[in-house]
Every structure is written in C-alpha cells, then in structure tokens.
Write a protein that holds these residues in place. Sequence first.
Motif, PDB file in Angstrom:
ATOM      1  N   ARG A  13       0.814  -1.221   0.000  1.00 48.23           N
ATOM      2  CA  ARG A  13       0.000   0.000   0.000  1.00 48.23           C
ATOM      3  C   ARG A  13       0.847   1.270   0.000  1.00 48.23           C
ATOM      4  O   ARG A  13       0.302   2.380   0.085  1.00 48.23           O
ATOM      5  CB  ARG A  13      -0.936   0.007   1.211  1.00 48.23           C
ATOM      6  N   LEU A  14       2.157   1.133  -0.099  1.00 52.14           N
ATOM      7  CA  LEU A  14       3.029   2.313  -0.107  1.00 52.14           C
ATOM      8  C   LEU A  14       2.598   3.270  -1.219  1.00 52.14           C
ATOM      9  O   LEU A  14       2.248   2.864  -2.313  1.00 52.14           O
ATOM     10  CB  LEU A  14       4.489   1.916  -0.314  1.00 52.14           C
ATOM     11  N   GLY A  15       2.669   4.549  -0.915  1.00 61.71           N
ATOM     12  CA  GLY A  15       2.261   5.581  -1.855  1.00 61.71           C
ATOM     13  C   GLY A  15       0.822   6.003  -1.646  1.00 61.71           C
ATOM     14  O   GLY A  15       0.426   7.089  -2.052  1.00 61.71           O
ATOM     15  N   ARG A  16       0.047   5.137  -1.012  1.00 64.01           N
ATOM     16  CA  ARG A  16      -1.358   5.443  -0.721  1.00 64.01           C
ATOM     17  C   ARG A  16      -1.629   5.490   0.768  1.00 64.01           C
ATOM     18  O   ARG A  16      -2.418   6.295   1.232  1.00 64.01           O
ATOM     19  CB  ARG A  16      -2.262   4.369  -1.343  1.00 64.01           C
ATOM     20  N   ARG A  17      -1.001   4.608   1.516  1.00 66.49           N
ATOM     21  CA  ARG A  17      -1.255   4.470   2.953  1.00 66.49           C
ATOM     22  C   ARG A  17      -0.346   5.413   3.736  1.00 66.49           C
ATOM     23  O   ARG A  17       0.872   5.317   3.655  1.00 66.49           O
ATOM     24  CB  ARG A  17      -0.992   3.027   3.378  1.00 66.49           C
ATOM     25  N   GLN A  18      -0.931   6.310   4.467  1.00 72.88           N
ATOM     26  CA  GLN A  18      -0.232   7.253   5.337  1.00 72.88           C
ATOM     27  C   GLN A  18       1.013   7.868   4.678  1.00 72.88           C
ATOM     28  O   GLN A  18       2.129   7.732   5.187  1.00 72.88           O
ATOM     29  CB  GLN A  18       0.159   6.563   6.645  1.00 72.88           C
ATOM     30  N   PRO A  19       0.831   8.576   3.572  1.00 73.74           N
ATOM     31  CA  PRO A  19       1.992   9.168   2.895  1.00 73.74           C
ATOM     32  C   PRO A  19       2.728  10.189   3.764  1.00 73.74           C
ATOM     33  O   PRO A  19       3.921  10.422   3.544  1.00 73.74           O
ATOM     34  CB  PRO A  19       1.392   9.811   1.647  1.00 73.74           C
ATOM     35  N   GLU A  20       2.070  10.747   4.746  1.00 72.33           N
ATOM     36  CA  GLU A  20       2.741  11.675   5.656  1.00 72.33           C
ATOM     37  C   GLU A  20       3.792  10.968   6.502  1.00 72.33           C
ATOM     38  O   GLU A  20       4.732  11.604   7.000  1.00 72.33           O
ATOM     39  CB  GLU A  20       1.720  12.409   6.540  1.00 72.33           C
ATOM     40  N   ILE A  21       3.674   9.663   6.648  1.00 72.57           N
ATOM     41  CA  ILE A  21       4.661   8.867   7.399  1.00 72.57           C
ATOM     42  C   ILE A  21       5.599   8.142   6.448  1.00 72.57           C
ATOM     43  O   ILE A  21       6.815   8.135   6.629  1.00 72.57           O
ATOM     44  CB  ILE A  21       3.964   7.849   8.321  1.00 72.57           C
TER      45      ILE A  21
END
Length: 148
Positions: A13-21
């Motif tokens: 889910r990288l790039g979509r899930r919690q991009p602030e983190i």
Amino acid sequence: MRIVVLNGPNLNRLGRRQPEIYGSTTLDDIEEDLRKDARRLGVDIDFLQSNHEGALIDRVHQAADDGDAVIINPGGLTHTSVALRDALAEVADGPGFVEVHLSNIHAREAFRHHSYLSPIARGVIAGLGAQGYSMAMDYLARQESSRA
C-alpha cells in the motif's frame, strides 16, 4: 550473490497508505530502483511482498537453503513475530540480513520501539525512506565482496 528483498504486511500500500509517514514512493518504485542498484553491483535480486507471515517465513527458509542474503522490511511483524525471527536466525548465521524501515520507528509509538529482529540483524536502517533499501544492498554486496 543473490539478495532477497522481503516486504511484510501493508507495504503493498506504499504511496497510498499514510503518505505523511511513509512518503509517496510506491513499492514498485522501490523495486525498480533496487533492480538498477543490483545491476550496478553485479548481484541477483529477488522480491516478495506478502501480507501473510507464513509466506515470508517460507521465503526466508528458501533464502537460507540457497545461501542468499536478505533485506527485510517486516512492517508490523517487526514488533510481534518470534516465528519470523526464528526463521531469520538461520540466515543471520550465513550471509546475513539487514532490517529496513521507511520511518524512524524509534520516533513513533512506544510499541514500535521494540524489534524482535534487530538483535540478530547485521544492521538496522530506519527513518531514511526508500534510500534505506539501497543502503542495505550496498552493505550486503560489500560484505560479500570482502569475504570473496
């Protein structure tokens, strides 16, 4: 030399899930960059992302049997999986593994501060984003060339 890059739960889910983190870089982006690094370093590379602990453990067993080094971002399994640690202990006794985290797990919630894997890892890279994977690959490739 072959390096197996393992990514645990939710890293698809990288790039979509919690991009602030975790940033906006996707897992596909990370893998493409690592393929370039592998060509530059002259190493073979293999990838697996799974949301299932058993699939990761099975791939660690295969890496141990094949004498492959491992780069692993275990995601949440970092803080919970004795079984994954037990599997990685066999790799630790051989070519070794590096634990990678995109975020600085020590600057986050208290439960993220403990890793079952870190004590047996060759090294831990946390908080440097996707660059941590490349740093881990450089390290493992250099270790292999110094043993040769």
